[in-house]
Design a protein around this motif. Sequence first.
Motif, short mmCIF file in Angstrom:
data_model
loop_
_atom_site.label_atom_id
_atom_site.label_comp_id
_atom_site.label_asym_id
_atom_site.label_seq_id
_atom_site.Cartn_x
_atom_site.Cartn_y
_atom_site.Cartn_z
N SER A 147 29.08 39.36 66.13
CA SER A 147 28.83 40.37 65.11
C SER A 147 28.68 41.74 65.75
N ILE A 148 28.84 42.76 64.92
CA ILE A 148 28.65 44.15 65.33
C ILE A 148 27.65 44.77 64.37
N PHE A 149 26.63 45.42 64.92
CA PHE A 149 25.64 46.12 64.10
C PHE A 149 25.70 47.61 64.43
N THR A 171 32.45 48.88 51.61
CA THR A 171 31.38 48.10 52.24
C THR A 171 30.59 47.40 51.14
N THR A 172 30.03 46.26 51.50
CA THR A 172 29.24 45.49 50.55
C THR A 172 27.75 45.73 50.81
N PRO A 173 27.02 46.24 49.82
CA PRO A 173 25.59 46.50 50.02
C PRO A 173 24.82 45.20 50.25
N LEU A 174 23.77 45.30 51.06
CA LEU A 174 22.88 44.17 51.32
C LEU A 174 21.51 44.46 50.72
N PRO A 175 20.74 43.42 50.40
CA PRO A 175 19.43 43.62 49.76
C PRO A 175 18.46 44.46 50.59
N ASP A 176 18.57 44.42 51.93
CA ASP A 176 17.62 45.13 52.78
C ASP A 176 18.05 46.56 53.09
N GLY A 177 19.06 47.06 52.38
CA GLY A 177 19.47 48.43 52.57
C GLY A 177 20.67 48.61 53.48
N GLY A 178 21.17 47.52 54.05
CA GLY A 178 22.33 47.62 54.92
C GLY A 178 23.62 47.49 54.15
N PHE A 179 24.74 47.55 54.88
CA PHE A 179 26.07 47.40 54.31
C PHE A 179 26.87 46.53 55.25
N TRP A 194 26.07 47.62 58.77
CA TRP A 194 25.41 48.91 58.99
C TRP A 194 23.94 48.83 58.56
N TYR A 195 23.07 49.43 59.37
CA TYR A 195 21.66 49.52 59.04
C TYR A 195 21.18 50.95 59.28
N PRO A 196 20.17 51.39 58.55
CA PRO A 196 19.68 52.77 58.73
C PRO A 196 18.85 52.96 59.99
N THR A 197 18.22 51.88 60.49
CA THR A 197 17.35 51.98 61.67
C THR A 197 17.53 50.74 62.55
N LEU A 198 17.16 50.84 63.81
CA LEU A 198 17.25 49.70 64.71
C LEU A 198 16.30 48.59 64.30
N THR A 199 15.14 48.94 63.78
CA THR A 199 14.18 47.92 63.37
C THR A 199 14.73 47.03 62.26
#
Length: 440
Positions: A147-149, A171-179, A194-199
Amino acid sequence: MFPRQWRLFTRRITLLQSYRFSSAPSVPPSLPRTFSTPLAKHLTEAIKTTGPISLAAYMRQCLTSEHGGYYTSTADPFGRSGDFITSPEISQLFGEMVGIWVVSEWMAQGQKGNIHLIELGPGRGTLMDDILRTLSNFRSLASAISSIFLVEASASLRAVQAQLLCGSDATTPLPDGGFTSKSKPEFNSIPITWYPTLTSVPKVSNPFILAHEFFDALPIHVFEATSSGWRELLVSPAIDAIPPAPEFLLSRSAAATLHSMVLPELSERYKELKKSPGSIIEVSPESLSITEGISRRIGNHRSGAALIMDYGPLDHIPINSLRGIRRHQTVSPFVNPGEVDLSADVDFVALAERALVASEGVEVHGPVEQGSFLLAMGMKERLEQLAKRLPEDKRKELAVGVERLVERGGGGMGRVYKAMAIVPERGGRRPVGFGGGVEM
């Protein structure tokens, strides 16, 4: 291996020497106050209510504010038509060398299991695209990428990255705010999230983490040593400033702030400078926190690696390094908030110290100058290989780009930019690019 004793760097300067800019003319009382940007007005009104704010708070607002932050409102700041050009945009060979480093480190760790690529601040996606193209030549590694993040806060840049890496901006949205999406078929349709933060990124084994020109954009606090202890330099509006004059200025807090009581106590390097009134230090707690997270991800599993490439000094604490960049020119960081990119030198020593404290399972190597790193990775040899099958004009273009990346004279990128690696603890054996070789 990263040395644990560091030469202390002490330099006394006149307060705000590099932060002061030309005095702003006065506005006649009969004229209403004008602002260069909506964010400038928002910040001015907010500070009038709350009082002066930290430089870190100012930077964060300028870069990511919903009221017109640089990365939340600028569609694409990269390239000749934007405000700045990064190394991957200068030459594809930069990304190839980073890709080769991933290959070499994967081999050094025994080519075990699947790996996960994580990039912080992917820009246009150019670096990751060049890395994936390079890794596709190593079939065993290419097939091992699970995978690639991508850590990206800008919605507009996510779309640019998706278009390049996936062939679509869907992109497909994810429940935790990612795509999520998938890479192009030639890159094995690897899941990209995709995620907004590393955490927010899942804690996986074998993470290969890349951070190119990411840490320089993270907010900094600035402190000055006084006979009464550390004092923070705070941002407040410049009274009656008329754009294009700087609309904000830095001033020393009269009393200690919470940040000045805590952050300068994090390192012996800072404590030593406390004895010299007039000494100024820059501290980025967000950078320290992210490095801590990177270190634990690698150390907890004793697998994976991180490569950090950015600009900053080799072995001393950055001072007076905050700068604004607009249309490829250095400008005051206090003009046109939200329309000017802000960055500061990275304190590599501080990052290394935090990585080692965060996990006993890692080693830190470097920083080394970018020019040394790229040449050690074989950039000149790769240039010669490519040049054989290119027309004259393309050969010259490629050579100019490579020379720009490795030039170590004066303010050349090969000298100003540095590379640092965080790898699993292994008795001090150096990675490729940092004085080591490939071991099968």
